[in-house]
Scaffold this motif. Structure first.
Motif, mmCIF file in Angstrom:
data_model
loop_
_atom_site.group_PDB
_atom_site.id
_atom_site.type_symbol
_atom_site.label_atom_id
_atom_site.label_comp_id
_atom_site.label_asym_id
_atom_site.label_seq_id
_atom_site.Cartn_x
_atom_site.Cartn_y
_atom_site.Cartn_z
ATOM 1 N N LEU A 139 -40.120 -39.197 55.249
ATOM 2 C CA LEU A 139 -40.663 -40.232 56.125
ATOM 3 C C LEU A 139 -41.796 -39.692 56.994
ATOM 4 N N ILE A 140 -41.723 -38.425 57.368
ATOM 5 C CA ILE A 140 -42.772 -37.811 58.188
ATOM 6 C C ILE A 140 -43.961 -37.388 57.330
ATOM 7 N N LEU A 141 -43.699 -36.772 56.182
ATOM 8 C CA LEU A 141 -44.775 -36.202 55.376
ATOM 9 C C LEU A 141 -45.586 -37.250 54.616
ATOM 10 N N THR A 142 -44.928 -38.315 54.155
ATOM 11 C CA THR A 142 -45.616 -39.254 53.270
ATOM 12 C C THR A 142 -46.772 -39.983 53.944
ATOM 13 N N LEU A 144 -48.657 -38.883 56.102
ATOM 14 C CA LEU A 144 -49.684 -37.863 56.308
ATOM 15 C C LEU A 144 -50.232 -37.333 54.985
ATOM 16 N N VAL A 145 -49.777 -37.889 53.874
ATOM 17 C CA VAL A 145 -50.175 -37.492 52.517
ATOM 18 C C VAL A 145 -49.861 -36.011 52.273
ATOM 19 N N LEU A 146 -48.749 -35.558 52.795
ATOM 20 C CA LEU A 146 -48.344 -34.163 52.643
ATOM 21 C C LEU A 146 -47.094 -34.010 51.782
ATOM 22 N N GLN A 147 -46.553 -35.119 51.287
ATOM 23 C CA GLN A 147 -45.278 -35.051 50.578
ATOM 24 C C GLN A 147 -45.355 -34.236 49.291
ATOM 25 N N PHE A 156 -41.282 -39.422 47.160
ATOM 26 C CA PHE A 156 -40.686 -40.262 48.200
ATOM 27 C C PHE A 156 -41.550 -41.492 48.466
ATOM 28 N N TRP A 157 -40.891 -42.659 48.625
ATOM 29 C CA TRP A 157 -41.495 -43.912 49.077
ATOM 30 C C TRP A 157 -42.385 -44.546 48.007
#
Length: 398
Positions: A139-142, A144-147, A156-157
């Motif tokens: 939820l935090i990384l996605t 920010l396009v860091l997943q 994720f997502w």
């Protein structure tokens, strides 16, 4: 997969034009001949990826291409490096990093964020399917396009959006990449292209040789370990594919090919693609195919289609170009929207379930075109108008 699936700037014209290197180095103001056939190719690749994820029955001769559609994601990274180098490769230090990154952000992020909003309800499924710590990480990384840096939450997502992490890394590095002392001679560039291809396959080959996860039996698309997911979803394994595209762009500038030579190169490349998918793909190790085993063949095809001849005209068919402009939107939307269409039983509600899944595919294409014209273009212009110091150069008139 827009590569890139994702890189389509500048917009492609409907009529192919000759693409030959200039006699003298061009300036940053020079408009290079456009590459409409590559827009057509992007359309077909995007559709193949959709059909790979949601495969209809009775595909006949197309089935080997669709069943192995994961191959085409890497082609978008190749095309991305090629198109960027084709347009910007001669600028070197003259390329403004700030303006380049702003142009990339303005094109990629608005649609990316829109798809996350449209898919917000799918977070409920993620909550129940994953450990809660992994959920919060995603939820935090996605947003920010860091997943894509995390093999565990790369999908994720929005399952297909892991490619954006790789694209962002490669776009960030590009202004420095084009300042490297690249070879000038075609022979040296071809040798570099082959070297990058071999280096890019080394991690996958080492995994197959060492079998660190002690997998019994052949690895396929359903095999999932942290190391396999690292090879499939994280940015590092795609660096060589992108650099191969950059090298191909340099080769395009260094070579002088006649339309007849490009036609022959296109024919031979398409024959090689067909032979591979019909006879060899099931025998080749999955990880090597996923890691870019066919990169040299697709590189030859891209080079062949970068000029006027009957094959490039075929790929420049107007409907292909129309959809190709929105291929990035189509790629990002297709996975989640297809599922939402069926979660909310849209075909049944409008009494057209007999036409599905083709109805769903049509909805995806129409929605992608709408998002391209009413979200991507206006958002890009608004961002550049507000923040760019060179707005007129970055957004050419249609």
């Amino acid at each position: 997969m827009n590569a890139s699936i994702l890189e389509a700037e500048p917009r492609q014209a409907a009529n192919p034009q000759a693409v030959q290197p200039s006699a003298s180095p061009p300036t940053s103001a020079v408009r290079r001949p456009q590459l409409p056939a590559l827009t057509g190719i992007r359309t077909l690749l995007a559709i193949f990826i959709i059909l790979f994820h949601f495969t209809p029955p009775h595909l006949g001769l197309l089935y080997p291409f669709i069943d192995n559609g994961y191959v085409f994601v890497g082609v978008f990274f190749l095309i991305s490096g090629y198109v960027l180098t084709y347009n910007y490769g001669d600028r070197g230090k003259a390329l403004s990093k700030r303006e380049f990154w702003l142009a990339r952000f303005s094109r990629l992020y608005p649609v990316y964020f829109l798809v996350l909003i449209l898919s917000f309800s799918m977070l409920r499924e993620e909550w129940h399917a994953r450990p809660h710590g992994e959920f919060w990480q995603g939820l935090i990384l996605t947003p920010l396009v860091l997943q894509g840096w995390s093999p565990s939450v790369a999908t994720f997502w929005n399952t297909v959006a892991w490619t954006l992490t790789s694209e962002c890394v490669l776009y960030f590095a590009f202004p420095w990449v084009i300042r490297f002392p690249w070879p000038k001679r075609p022979g040296s560039l071809i040798l570099l292209l082959i070297t990058l291809w071999v280096i890019g396959l080394l991690p996958h080959s080492l995994y197959l040789y060492l079998n660190p996860d002690h997998i019994i039996g052949p690895i396929d698309r359903y095999s999932s370990t942290p190391l396999i997911r690292f090879l499939k979803y994280t940015p590092l394994p795609y660096i060589c594919t992108f650099l191969s595209g950059v090298t191909l762009g340099k080769l395009q500038h260094a070579l002088i090919l006649t339309p007849r030579q490009r036609f022959i190169l296109s024919i031979l490349s398409l024959l090689a693609v067909g032979i591979f998918f019909y006879t060899l793909v099931l025998r080749a190790p999955y990880l090597l195919v996923h890691g870019g085993l066919m990169t040299p063949i697709f590189a030859a095809l891209v080079l062949g289609l970068s000029g006027p001849h009957p094959i490039s005209s075929l790929f420049s068919w107007r409907p292909l170009l129309l959809i190709g402009e929105s291929s990035y939107c189509l790629y990002l939307l297709h996975f989640n929207v297809f599922q939402l269409i069926h979660t909310y039983h849209v075909p049944e509600r409008i009494h057209l379930a007999a036409l599905d899944p083709w109805l769903s595919y049509a909805i995806l294409i129409v929605l992608a075109l709408a998002v391209f014209h009413f979200v991507e273009i206006p958002a890009r212009k608004a961002i550049l108008r507000r923040f760019s110091r060179k707005y007129r150069d970055l957004v050419p008139a249609s």
